[in-house]
Design a protein around this motif. Structure first.
Motif, PDB file in Angstrom:
ATOM      1  N   ILE A 183       1.118  -1.221   0.021  1.00 31.69           N
ATOM      2  CA  ILE A 183       0.123  -0.127  -0.042  1.00 31.69           C
ATOM      3  C   ILE A 183       1.008   1.338  -0.097  1.00 31.69           C
ATOM      4  CG2 ILE A 183      -1.534   1.328   1.220  1.00 31.69           C
ATOM      5  CD1 ILE A 183      -2.919  -1.493   2.229  1.00 31.69           C
ATOM      6  N   GLN A 200      -8.857   1.513   6.523  1.00 32.35           N
ATOM      7  CA  GLN A 200      -9.230   2.740   5.516  1.00 32.35           C
ATOM      8  C   GLN A 200      -8.028   3.499   5.721  1.00 32.35           C
ATOM      9  OE1 GLN A 200     -11.438   2.218   8.269  1.00 32.35           O
ATOM     10  NE2 GLN A 200     -13.081   1.091   7.191  1.00 32.35           N
ATOM     11  N   TYR A 210      -9.267   4.562   0.481  1.00 32.77           N
ATOM     12  CA  TYR A 210      -9.121   3.346   0.341  1.00 32.77           C
ATOM     13  C   TYR A 210      -9.584   2.518   1.335  1.00 32.77           C
ATOM     14  CZ  TYR A 210      -6.636   4.885  -3.769  1.00 32.77           C
ATOM     15  OH  TYR A 210      -6.410   5.537  -5.086  1.00 32.77           O
ATOM     16  N   SER A 211     -10.230   1.224   0.953  1.00 32.85           N
ATOM     17  CA  SER A 211     -10.704   0.338   2.204  1.00 32.85           C
ATOM     18  C   SER A 211      -9.777  -1.334   1.711  1.00 32.85           C
ATOM     19  CB  SER A 211     -12.048   0.021   2.317  1.00 32.85           C
ATOM     20  OG  SER A 211     -12.682   1.459   2.813  1.00 32.85           O
ATOM     21  N   PHE A 212      -9.262  -1.775   2.747  1.00 35.18           N
ATOM     22  CA  PHE A 212      -8.752  -2.899   2.475  1.00 35.18           C
ATOM     23  C   PHE A 212      -9.049  -4.047   3.835  1.00 35.18           C
ATOM     24  CE2 PHE A 212      -5.817   0.101   0.903  1.00 35.18           C
ATOM     25  CZ  PHE A 212      -5.763  -0.291  -0.638  1.00 35.18           C
ATOM     26  N   GLU A 241      -7.777  -8.040   0.711  1.00 35.21           N
ATOM     27  CA  GLU A 241      -8.966  -7.808  -0.150  1.00 35.21           C
ATOM     28  C   GLU A 241      -9.289  -6.428  -0.218  1.00 35.21           C
ATOM     29  OE1 GLU A 241     -13.670  -9.246  -0.266  1.00 35.21           O
ATOM     30  OE2 GLU A 241     -12.242 -10.285   1.010  1.00 35.21           O
ATOM     31  N   ASN A 242      -9.455  -5.999  -1.446  1.00 33.26           N
ATOM     32  CA  ASN A 242      -9.805  -4.645  -1.661  1.00 33.26           C
ATOM     33  C   ASN A 242     -11.178  -4.450  -1.902  1.00 33.26           C
ATOM     34  OD1 ASN A 242     -10.032  -1.852  -2.518  1.00 33.26           O
ATOM     35  ND2 ASN A 242      -8.769  -1.922  -4.321  1.00 33.26           N
ATOM     36  N   THR A 257     -12.779  -1.228  -1.260  1.00 34.30           N
ATOM     37  CA  THR A 257     -12.990   0.320  -1.738  1.00 34.30           C
ATOM     38  C   THR A 257     -14.324   0.213  -2.701  1.00 34.30           C
ATOM     39  OG1 THR A 257     -10.427   0.698  -1.562  1.00 34.30           O
ATOM     40  CG2 THR A 257     -12.022   2.251  -2.508  1.00 34.30           C
ATOM     41  N   TYR A 293     -13.578   5.422  -6.481  1.00 36.43           N
ATOM     42  CA  TYR A 293     -12.890   5.086  -7.712  1.00 36.43           C
ATOM     43  C   TYR A 293     -13.466   6.177  -8.822  1.00 36.43           C
ATOM     44  CZ  TYR A 293     -10.435   1.105  -6.418  1.00 36.43           C
ATOM     45  OH  TYR A 293      -9.844   0.062  -5.459  1.00 36.43           O
TER      46      TYR A 293
END
Length: 138
Positions: free
Chosen positions: A15, A51, A59-61, A81-82, A84, A89
């Motif tokens: 990241i 986040q 972005y969230s993972f 795992e993405n 988001t 986007y």
């Protein structure tokens, strides 16, 4: 390994480019784990949602595997795992399209490329396509 430091994990899953940058992001309050702000030493475990705010997008993972050793790009999918949202986007795409309009403060003068893009955007080339004869009451 069931737990890992957040700064090491974000560096390990690519990241952030360096662990120092990941730790600075934590220090500046750009990283949250399950909705709470996180320090660089905070431990993450599988199932946590992280986040990462990189303006203008958040972005969230989801942590699938807690790792502290950097892995190859192909193996990143096994560790995270993405999750988001698509709205984020879309926001990123909008900022790319209007990149030169909303320049970040302190970035200096626009480049020659920025000036050309602005001129291309603001020129009125469609006026040449009209073929009207105006009759001014003669």
């Amino acid at each position: 390994m069931s737990e890992a430091r957040i700064d090491k994990w974000m560096w390990a899953v690519r990241i952030f480019k360096t662990r120092t940058i990941a730790a600075e992001a934590c220090k500046k309050g750009r990283i949250s784990i399950n909705g709470t702000l996180a320090k660089a030493s905070r431990m993450v475990k599988p199932g946590d949602v992280i986040q990462v705010r990189k303006p203008p997008v958040t972005y969230s993972f989801k942590v699938v595997q807690a790792i502290e050793k950097r892995v190859g790009a192909k193996l990143v999918a096994e560790a995270m795992e993405n999750v988001t949202s698509p709205e984020q986007y879309e926001l990123l795409e909008l900022s790319r399209v209007s990149g030169f309009v909303n320049r970040a403060k302190g970035t200096g003068r626009p480049t020659k490329k920025d000036r050309r893009n602005l001129e291309e955007f603001t020129t009125l080339e469609f006026i040449d396509d009209f073929d009207f004869d105006f009759d001014f009451g003669e």
